[in-house]
Each structure stands twice: as C-alpha cells, then as structure tokens.
Design a protein around this motif. Structure first.
Motif, PDB file in Angstrom:
ATOM      1  N   ILE A 153       5.340  -3.508   6.434  1.00 30.44           N
ATOM      2  CA  ILE A 153       3.956  -3.149   6.746  1.00 30.44           C
ATOM      3  C   ILE A 153       3.774  -1.660   6.476  1.00 30.44           C
ATOM      4  CG2 ILE A 153       2.125  -3.163   8.481  1.00 30.44           C
ATOM      5  CD1 ILE A 153       3.832  -5.122  10.112  1.00 30.44           C
ATOM      6  N   VAL A 154       2.721  -1.320   5.767  1.00 28.26           N
ATOM      7  CA  VAL A 154       2.382   0.084   5.530  1.00 28.26           C
ATOM      8  C   VAL A 154       0.939   0.287   5.975  1.00 28.26           C
ATOM      9  CG1 VAL A 154       2.198   1.947   3.851  1.00 28.26           C
ATOM     10  CG2 VAL A 154       3.946   0.171   3.549  1.00 28.26           C
ATOM     11  N   ALA A 155       0.715   1.254   6.868  1.00 23.57           N
ATOM     12  CA  ALA A 155      -0.630   1.571   7.337  1.00 23.57           C
ATOM     13  C   ALA A 155      -1.170   2.781   6.578  1.00 23.57           C
ATOM     14  CB  ALA A 155      -0.613   1.841   8.836  1.00 23.57           C
ATOM     15  N   GLY A 156      -2.485   2.996   6.707  1.00 21.71           N
ATOM     16  CA  GLY A 156      -3.115   4.096   5.983  1.00 21.71           C
ATOM     17  C   GLY A 156      -3.421   3.740   4.545  1.00 21.71           C
ATOM     18  N   MET A 157      -3.752   2.483   4.301  1.00 15.77           N
ATOM     19  CA  MET A 157      -3.982   1.990   2.946  1.00 15.77           C
ATOM     20  C   MET A 157      -5.007   2.853   2.200  1.00 15.77           C
ATOM     21  SD  MET A 157      -5.271  -1.848   1.885  1.00 15.77           S
ATOM     22  CE  MET A 157      -6.546  -1.861   3.155  1.00 15.77           C
ATOM     23  N   ASN A 158      -4.638   3.254   0.961  1.00 15.93           N
ATOM     24  CA  ASN A 158      -5.598   3.910   0.084  1.00 15.93           C
ATOM     25  C   ASN A 158      -5.402   3.407  -1.345  1.00 15.93           C
ATOM     26  OD1 ASN A 158      -3.397   5.344  -0.984  1.00 15.93           O
ATOM     27  ND2 ASN A 158      -3.884   7.237   0.109  1.00 15.93           N
ATOM     28  N   LEU A 159      -6.285   3.798  -2.237  1.00 15.16           N
ATOM     29  CA  LEU A 159      -6.270   3.252  -3.587  1.00 15.16           C
ATOM     30  C   LEU A 159      -5.027   3.651  -4.379  1.00 15.16           C
ATOM     31  CD1 LEU A 159      -7.785   1.459  -5.557  1.00 15.16           C
ATOM     32  CD2 LEU A 159      -9.161   3.436  -6.228  1.00 15.16           C
ATOM     33  N   PRO A 160      -4.579   4.916  -4.342  1.00 17.28           N
ATOM     34  CA  PRO A 160      -3.331   5.254  -5.037  1.00 17.28           C
ATOM     35  C   PRO A 160      -2.146   4.431  -4.540  1.00 17.28           C
ATOM     36  CG  PRO A 160      -4.526   7.245  -4.494  1.00 17.28           C
ATOM     37  CD  PRO A 160      -5.244   6.131  -3.804  1.00 17.28           C
ATOM     38  N   MET A 161      -2.108   4.168  -3.225  1.00 18.83           N
ATOM     39  CA  MET A 161      -1.037   3.351  -2.658  1.00 18.83           C
ATOM     40  C   MET A 161      -1.049   1.946  -3.248  1.00 18.83           C
ATOM     41  SD  MET A 161      -0.706   1.949   1.279  1.00 18.83           S
ATOM     42  CE  MET A 161      -0.486   3.529   2.059  1.00 18.83           C
ATOM     43  N   LEU A 162      -2.229   1.335  -3.305  1.00 19.83           N
ATOM     44  CA  LEU A 162      -2.323  -0.038  -3.797  1.00 19.83           C
ATOM     45  C   LEU A 162      -1.976  -0.126  -5.273  1.00 19.83           C
ATOM     46  CD1 LEU A 162      -2.985  -2.996  -3.477  1.00 19.83           C
ATOM     47  CD2 LEU A 162      -5.421  -2.434  -3.685  1.00 19.83           C
ATOM     48  N   ILE A 163      -2.473   0.806  -6.071  1.00 20.80           N
ATOM     49  CA  ILE A 163      -2.162   0.794  -7.499  1.00 20.80           C
ATOM     50  C   ILE A 163      -0.667   0.987  -7.720  1.00 20.80           C
ATOM     51  CG2 ILE A 163      -2.478   2.089  -9.650  1.00 20.80           C
ATOM     52  CD1 ILE A 163      -5.371   2.596  -8.660  1.00 20.80           C
ATOM     53  N   GLU A 164      -0.048   1.854  -6.936  1.00 24.41           N
ATOM     54  CA  GLU A 164       1.395   2.061  -7.059  1.00 24.41           C
ATOM     55  C   GLU A 164       2.151   0.802  -6.656  1.00 24.41           C
ATOM     56  OE1 GLU A 164       4.763   4.325  -8.101  1.00 24.41           O
ATOM     57  OE2 GLU A 164       2.634   4.635  -8.444  1.00 24.41           O
ATOM     58  N   ALA A 165       1.645   0.097  -5.657  1.00 26.27           N
ATOM     59  CA  ALA A 165       2.280  -1.163  -5.253  1.00 26.27           C
ATOM     60  C   ALA A 165       2.198  -2.185  -6.385  1.00 26.27           C
ATOM     61  CB  ALA A 165       1.611  -1.709  -3.992  1.00 26.27           C
ATOM     62  N   TYR A 166       1.049  -2.279  -7.041  1.00 25.04           N
ATOM     63  CA  TYR A 166       0.911  -3.183  -8.190  1.00 25.04           C
ATOM     64  C   TYR A 166       1.919  -2.827  -9.278  1.00 25.04           C
ATOM     65  CZ  TYR A 166      -3.615  -5.046  -6.543  1.00 25.04           C
ATOM     66  OH  TYR A 166      -4.604  -5.668  -5.839  1.00 25.04           O
ATOM     67  N   ALA A 167       1.984  -1.545  -9.604  1.00 25.07           N
ATOM     68  CA  ALA A 167       2.905  -1.113 -10.658  1.00 25.07           C
ATOM     69  C   ALA A 167       4.359  -1.363 -10.270  1.00 25.07           C
ATOM     70  CB  ALA A 167       2.691   0.371 -10.966  1.00 25.07           C
ATOM     71  N   SER A 168       4.665  -1.162  -8.992  1.00 26.46           N
ATOM     72  CA  SER A 168       6.049  -1.308  -8.535  1.00 26.46           C
ATOM     73  C   SER A 168       6.526  -2.751  -8.599  1.00 26.46           C
ATOM     74  CB  SER A 168       6.184  -0.780  -7.099  1.00 26.46           C
ATOM     75  OG  SER A 168       5.856   0.584  -7.034  1.00 26.46           O
ATOM     76  N   ARG A 169       5.591  -3.700  -8.477  1.00 26.82           N
ATOM     77  CA  ARG A 169       6.002  -5.108  -8.537  1.00 26.82           C
ATOM     78  C   ARG A 169       6.582  -5.485  -9.894  1.00 26.82           C
ATOM     79  NH1 ARG A 169       1.733  -9.322  -6.215  1.00 26.82           N
ATOM     80  NH2 ARG A 169       0.438  -8.504  -7.907  1.00 26.82           N
ATOM     81  N   LEU A 170       6.298  -4.668 -10.919  1.00 25.39           N
ATOM     82  CA  LEU A 170       6.828  -4.953 -12.252  1.00 25.39           C
ATOM     83  C   LEU A 170       8.327  -4.708 -12.335  1.00 25.39           C
ATOM     84  CD1 LEU A 170       3.979  -3.297 -14.366  1.00 25.39           C
ATOM     85  CD2 LEU A 170       4.223  -5.709 -13.752  1.00 25.39           C
ATOM     86  N   SER A 171       8.848  -3.858 -11.435  1.00 26.77           N
ATOM     87  CA  SER A 171      10.275  -3.518 -11.510  1.00 26.77           C
ATOM     88  C   SER A 171      11.022  -3.677 -10.194  1.00 26.77           C
ATOM     89  CB  SER A 171      10.432  -2.069 -12.001  1.00 26.77           C
ATOM     90  OG  SER A 171       9.769  -1.168 -11.124  1.00 26.77           O
ATOM     91  N   MET A 172      10.322  -3.909  -9.099  1.00 28.85           N
ATOM     92  CA  MET A 172      10.962  -4.033  -7.793  1.00 28.85           C
ATOM     93  C   MET A 172      10.741  -5.441  -7.246  1.00 28.85           C
ATOM     94  SD  MET A 172       9.983  -0.346  -6.097  1.00 28.85           S
ATOM     95  CE  MET A 172      10.337   1.176  -6.963  1.00 28.85           C
ATOM     96  N   ASN A 173      11.747  -5.972  -6.600  1.00 26.02           N
ATOM     97  CA  ASN A 173      11.720  -7.380  -6.201  1.00 26.02           C
ATOM     98  C   ASN A 173      11.608  -7.620  -4.704  1.00 26.02           C
ATOM     99  OD1 ASN A 173      12.069  -8.264  -8.921  1.00 26.02           O
ATOM    100  ND2 ASN A 173      14.252  -7.777  -8.755  1.00 26.02           N
ATOM    101  N   THR A 174      11.581  -6.563  -3.896  1.00 22.97           N
ATOM    102  CA  THR A 174      11.499  -6.766  -2.454  1.00 22.97           C
ATOM    103  C   THR A 174      10.346  -5.957  -1.869  1.00 22.97           C
ATOM    104  OG1 THR A 174      12.929  -4.919  -1.762  1.00 22.97           O
ATOM    105  CG2 THR A 174      14.002  -7.011  -2.397  1.00 22.97           C
ATOM    106  N   ALA A 175       9.753  -6.492  -0.805  1.00 19.03           N
ATOM    107  CA  ALA A 175       8.638  -5.819  -0.141  1.00 19.03           C
ATOM    108  C   ALA A 175       9.086  -4.496   0.468  1.00 19.03           C
ATOM    109  CB  ALA A 175       8.063  -6.726   0.942  1.00 19.03           C
TER     110      ALA A 175
END
Length: 325
Positions: A89-111
C-alpha cells in the motif's frame, strides 16, 4: 502483471486513472475504488473486494490510496494482514507515482518491489516555482542522473519523434521512461527564436534530463561533433517532417522516426485522429523513406504501430479530392 488498485475519497481515483491513460496509454489490470459522500466504510470494503476479485492475479496487488489514515486506506489495510507478504500500500497518490508504477510493471514482477521504487518519483514530481522556495535540503534530495558530458564520442539517438506538441506529458513520461535519454533536444528554427517557448520546454523536462532547443543547422553541427557527447543519450523532437528531413539530409544519423502527432491547420487533411498532412508533409515523408528511414507510428509506447504508407495514401487521396472539388 502486478495488479493496481487506485482508491480515493470522491472521484479522484477515476480522474487520475484517466489522466495517466492519456499520457501512458490504456492499461490492463488497473481498477478504481471511490468513496462517495453518501457511502461508508462497508461500501468501500465491498467495492475493494470486488476490484481485487476482478484482477488477473490477486496475489500481487499494489494499492495506491489518496490519504494515509483515510477510509479508503483503512479498508485496504483491514484486508492487508492476510496478504502482507505480497501486497503493498502506498499513500499520497499522485500522477508521477502512478505513471512510474505503470512503467515499473514492464520490468518488475512484485507489488512490493514496485512500491519501494515509485516513492522517489512521487516525491521528485513535486516541484515549486519560484525555485527559491525550495529548501536546500529538498533540492539536494532529488536524485541526479549522471552524465558523461565531455567524454569522447557522439550522441546515441534513443528516439527521434515528430510531434507538433513537442515536449508534453506523453514524451516527458512514457517515452522518457522507455528510452532513458539524458538529453531531450527540440530541433526547430521556429522554437529556437521564441524565448518563451524555449523556457517552457526547458521547465517541462522530467527530473534528471536536460532539455535543449536548437535550430536545425546547429543540430547538424552537434551530430558531427565526435568529442563532447560520448555517453549522452539524445531524444530528438521535431515539429514537422520538413525539419526532420533537413536534419537527416544534413548528416544527423537517424534510422527510425517515431510519428506521434501532427496538428491540423488550414490546407491540411486528417486521415486519422492525430495526424494531419499537407502536400509538403507527404513529400517530406516520401523523401525520408527514400533516404532509408523507417517509421514508427505511435503516440505512446503501449500503442500498436500504425502503417504510415497506408495513412499517407489516404491523405494523398483526400488532398487530390480537395483539389478536384
């Protein structure tokens, strides 16, 4: 792929989901949960369970919530204990955070791996103008991407893109994440003469990347410099195919050009939603193709590639009809 659930008070989660989709492209395995004014904790928990059940993998789930200690967070947290070895769980959601999460799913396999990684970008995306308002501690905490300025060698061209909007959200986030440039170079005689546009482009550069605006002739000179740019990864942005053609004919060693956006204006036809052509545009693309270049027609990396030959064929047919009418 790690599932992502966005949770918020009100429609914030849906709004940020829509914004990220415009910038990074549509995403699978992402759900939103909202707490509306007439709802309570049990309503949110029911929505949360439904969202989790709809994911392809309920084991690896990343929750991005708006506020630590708020109802959305508390309801996720009430389910967290049984999955604490996998979920994050990550609080303080913002747009850079979400975009980085999308990009990270391309190379990272765990939450958990993604959660740890996106914190830096979430903080780095918060900036202040005037810059003097930032404390020295805040400025020093921002990570700086190391460059090799001064090392022998030429640029490595990680992306050349034709986009009438030049440096905007899709470029500064999704394409930058995909190509990892150290420099973004807008190549345009028109913009190079416009001090305001130059300043806005420099301010729009993502953290750790320098943005420059140069005339076409200057870019040709830079491309031939084999002493000062070794290790530099250049992302070139052109407003139009004519500038790209001048650069290639002058010796900028491009092999592929990404065609992202060409705005409509009088005298142009628009065969699809994002590309508009004049006869001069078509002629420039034909010359680029004869010069051996290939074309990658996509707004963002996740889009499927379009066929420029087919798009130009339609544009030429429309221009011919306009002339005959």
């Amino acid at each position: 792929m790690v599932g992502i659930i966005l949770a918020s008070h009100g429609n914030f989660a849906e709004g940020i989901f829509q914004s990220a989709s415009m910038i990074f492209g549509e995403q699978k395995n992402v759900k939103t949960v909202t707490l509306m004014p007439n709802e309570g904790p049990d309503d949110v928990k029911a929505k949360m369970k439904k969202a989790i059940a709809s994911l392809d993998d309920q084991e690896e789930v990343l929750f991005l919530v708006d506020l630590w200690g708020g109802t959305p967070f508390n309801q996720v947290n009430s389910l967290f204990e049984e999955h604490k070895d996998k979920w994050a769980i990550v609080a303080g959601m913002n747009l850079p955070m979400l975009i980085e999460a999308y990009a990270s799913r391309l190379s990272m396999n765990t939450a958990r791996e993604i959660a740890a990684h996106i914190l830096a970008m979430a903080k780095e995306g918060i900036k202040i103008r005037p810059e003097a308002l930032e404390t020295e501690k805040t400025a020093a905490a921002a990570p700086v991407r190391q460059s090799n300025t001064g090392a022998p060698g030429k640029f490595k061209y990680v992306l050349a893109r034709i986009d009438s909007r030049l440096l905007h959200g899709q470029v500064a986030t999704s394409w930058t994440k995909t190509t990892q440039p150290t420099r973004i170079i807008v190549v345009s005689d028109t913009v190079a003469r416009d001090e305001l546009r130059k300043k806005l482009i420099q301010q729009a550069a993502p953290p750790g990347v320098k943005a420059h605006v140069v005339p076409v002739d200057q870019m040709i000179k830079l491309a031939k410099d084999d002493q000062h740019f070794g290790g530099q990864r250049a992302l070139l942005l052109f407003e139009n195919p004519q500038d790209a053609l001048r650069a290639v004919e002058g010796g900028v060693p491009l092999k592929t050009i990404n065609v992202g956006s060409m705005a409509h204006s009088p005298g142009k036809v628009q065969p699809n939603k994002v590309l508009a052509f004049s006869q001069d545009d078509i002629d420039a693309f034909v010359k680029l193709k004869k010069a051996g270049l290939t074309f990658d027609v996509r707004k963002v990396p996740n889009d499927s590639k379009g066929d420029l030959d087919e798009i130009i064929k339609k544009a030429q047919e429309e221009l011919n009809r306009v002339r005959q009418s």
